[in-house]
Write a protein that holds these residues in place. Structure first.
Motif, short mmCIF file in Angstrom:
data_model
loop_
_atom_site.label_atom_id
_atom_site.label_comp_id
_atom_site.label_asym_id
_atom_site.label_seq_id
_atom_site.Cartn_x
_atom_site.Cartn_y
_atom_site.Cartn_z
N ILE A 14 0.90 -1.19 -0.07
CA ILE A 14 0.01 0.09 0.02
C ILE A 14 0.83 1.39 -0.05
O ILE A 14 0.49 2.27 -0.67
CB ILE A 14 -0.97 -0.09 1.11
CG1 ILE A 14 -1.88 -1.05 0.97
CG2 ILE A 14 -1.55 1.34 1.58
CD1 ILE A 14 -3.13 -1.32 2.21
N VAL A 15 1.86 1.24 0.87
CA VAL A 15 2.83 2.10 0.86
C VAL A 15 3.48 2.41 -0.53
O VAL A 15 3.77 3.67 -1.16
CB VAL A 15 3.93 2.23 1.92
CG1 VAL A 15 5.19 3.19 1.91
CG2 VAL A 15 3.41 2.20 3.16
N MET A 16 4.04 1.40 -1.29
CA MET A 16 4.42 1.30 -2.54
C MET A 16 3.52 2.06 -3.46
O MET A 16 3.81 2.85 -4.42
CB MET A 16 5.02 0.34 -3.07
CG MET A 16 6.16 -0.17 -2.09
SD MET A 16 7.72 0.65 -2.11
CE MET A 16 8.13 0.72 -3.85
N ILE A 17 2.27 1.68 -3.26
CA ILE A 17 1.30 2.21 -4.31
C ILE A 17 0.95 3.69 -4.10
O ILE A 17 0.77 4.43 -5.13
CB ILE A 17 0.01 1.52 -4.24
CG1 ILE A 17 0.19 0.01 -4.85
CG2 ILE A 17 -1.18 2.00 -4.98
CD1 ILE A 17 -1.04 -0.83 -4.44
N ALA A 18 0.88 4.05 -3.01
CA ALA A 18 0.90 5.54 -2.72
C ALA A 18 1.97 6.20 -3.10
O ALA A 18 1.74 7.33 -3.67
CB ALA A 18 0.96 5.77 -1.08
N LEU A 19 3.30 5.73 -3.08
CA LEU A 19 4.53 6.47 -3.74
C LEU A 19 4.45 6.58 -5.20
O LEU A 19 4.63 7.49 -5.89
CB LEU A 19 5.65 5.98 -3.20
CG LEU A 19 6.20 5.98 -1.56
CD1 LEU A 19 7.13 5.17 -1.30
CD2 LEU A 19 6.36 7.76 -1.17
N MET A 20 4.05 5.61 -5.73
CA MET A 20 4.09 5.47 -7.19
C MET A 20 2.82 6.05 -7.67
O MET A 20 2.84 6.73 -8.84
CB MET A 20 4.16 4.00 -7.65
CG MET A 20 5.22 3.52 -7.39
SD MET A 20 5.47 1.65 -8.05
CE MET A 20 4.67 0.71 -6.93
N GLY A 21 1.62 6.34 -6.94
CA GLY A 21 0.52 6.89 -7.52
C GLY A 21 0.55 8.24 -7.22
O GLY A 21 -0.32 9.05 -7.74
N THR A 22 1.40 8.69 -6.49
CA THR A 22 1.60 10.37 -6.33
C THR A 22 1.55 11.26 -7.57
O THR A 22 0.77 12.20 -7.80
CB THR A 22 2.77 10.72 -5.55
OG1 THR A 22 2.77 10.26 -4.32
CG2 THR A 22 2.91 12.35 -5.13
N PRO A 23 2.44 10.85 -8.51
CA PRO A 23 2.24 11.56 -9.89
C PRO A 23 0.75 11.51 -10.49
O PRO A 23 0.34 12.71 -10.66
CB PRO A 23 3.16 11.07 -10.82
CG PRO A 23 4.20 10.35 -10.05
CD PRO A 23 3.27 9.80 -8.77
N PHE A 24 0.15 10.45 -10.33
CA PHE A 24 -1.21 10.40 -10.87
C PHE A 24 -2.32 11.15 -10.03
O PHE A 24 -3.19 11.86 -10.41
CB PHE A 24 -1.75 8.77 -10.87
CG PHE A 24 -3.07 8.67 -11.06
CD1 PHE A 24 -3.68 8.73 -12.50
CD2 PHE A 24 -4.15 7.94 -10.18
CE1 PHE A 24 -4.87 8.72 -12.58
CE2 PHE A 24 -5.33 8.10 -10.36
CZ PHE A 24 -5.92 8.19 -11.62
N ALA A 25 -2.21 11.01 -8.69
CA ALA A 25 -2.69 11.83 -7.64
C ALA A 25 -2.66 13.47 -7.99
O ALA A 25 -3.47 14.20 -7.96
CB ALA A 25 -2.49 11.48 -6.32
N LEU A 26 -1.53 13.81 -8.45
CA LEU A 26 -1.27 15.41 -8.37
C LEU A 26 -1.70 15.72 -9.63
O LEU A 26 -2.02 16.75 -10.09
CB LEU A 26 0.40 15.39 -8.48
CG LEU A 26 0.98 15.30 -6.85
CD1 LEU A 26 2.40 15.57 -7.02
CD2 LEU A 26 0.30 16.26 -6.13
N SER A 27 -1.99 14.85 -10.88
CA SER A 27 -2.54 15.12 -12.12
C SER A 27 -4.10 15.33 -12.05
O SER A 27 -4.65 15.97 -12.69
CB SER A 27 -2.48 13.98 -12.96
OG SER A 27 -2.89 12.87 -12.86
N LEU A 28 -4.64 14.83 -10.85
CA LEU A 28 -6.08 14.81 -10.51
C LEU A 28 -6.28 15.95 -9.37
O LEU A 28 -6.95 15.51 -8.48
CB LEU A 28 -6.76 13.49 -10.35
CG LEU A 28 -6.51 12.33 -11.23
CD1 LEU A 28 -7.10 11.14 -10.73
CD2 LEU A 28 -7.63 12.78 -12.40
N LEU A 29 -5.57 17.03 -9.27
CA LEU A 29 -5.55 17.79 -8.24
C LEU A 29 -6.59 17.98 -7.25
O LEU A 29 -6.69 17.72 -6.24
CB LEU A 29 -5.27 19.13 -8.58
CG LEU A 29 -4.27 19.99 -7.30
CD1 LEU A 29 -3.43 18.97 -6.79
CD2 LEU A 29 -3.73 21.26 -8.14
N PRO A 30 -8.10 18.23 -7.78
CA PRO A 30 -9.07 18.23 -7.12
C PRO A 30 -9.53 17.00 -6.53
O PRO A 30 -10.08 16.73 -5.64
CB PRO A 30 -10.32 18.87 -7.88
CG PRO A 30 -9.72 18.95 -9.34
CD PRO A 30 -8.37 18.38 -9.16
#
Length: 128
Positions: free
Chosen positions: A15-31
């Motif tokens: 889960i931590v790895m997914i969170a780290l690797m998903g950060t660029p994706f999450a930032l692209s969906l800013l709201p």
């Protein structure tokens, strides 16, 4: 001291790895970026909370949203489903899934749940 049957805590590493690797994706969906992390937080919570605790007189089965405690004297049997899930069968016929137990855990579960009854039955003399 109760015996614990829980999911492997190494699942939290995933889960931590997914969170780290998903950060660029999450930032692209800013709201909506908090929603990505909320889903991961819910998954981590479910992994940490789900399990079974077996003490000398009761078994407590917890899931992400529930907790059930059953006295060991009310457990009639253990049952395995076709998909490999392990169920506690109560004396009244109802059953309760142990979410973290698998068929490979049956010998250990049998010893923990029925061990005291088996020892008591062996120590009592049989009268004819």
């Amino acid at each position: 001291m109760p015996t614990k049957l829980r999911f492997s805590q190494t699942a939290l590493i995933a889960i931590v790895m997914i969170a780290l690797m998903g950060t660029p994706f999450a930032l692209s969906l800013l709201p909506w970026s908090l929603l990505v992390y909320l889903i991961l937080a819910i998954a981590a919570f479910a992994i940490r909370r789900t399990g079974a605790w077996i003490s000398a007189d009761a078994i407590t089965v917890t899931g992400p949203t529930y907790r059930r405690t059953i006295a060991l004297k009310d457990v009639a049997a253990l049952s395995v489903s076709a998909r490999g899930g392990v169920f506690l069968v109560r004396s009244d016929g109802s059953s309760l899934l142990i979410p973290t137990a698998r068929a490979r855990d049956l010998p250990r579960l049998r010893e923990l749940v029925f061990g005291s009854r088996d020892q008591r039955a062996e120590s009592e003399p049989v009268s004819d």
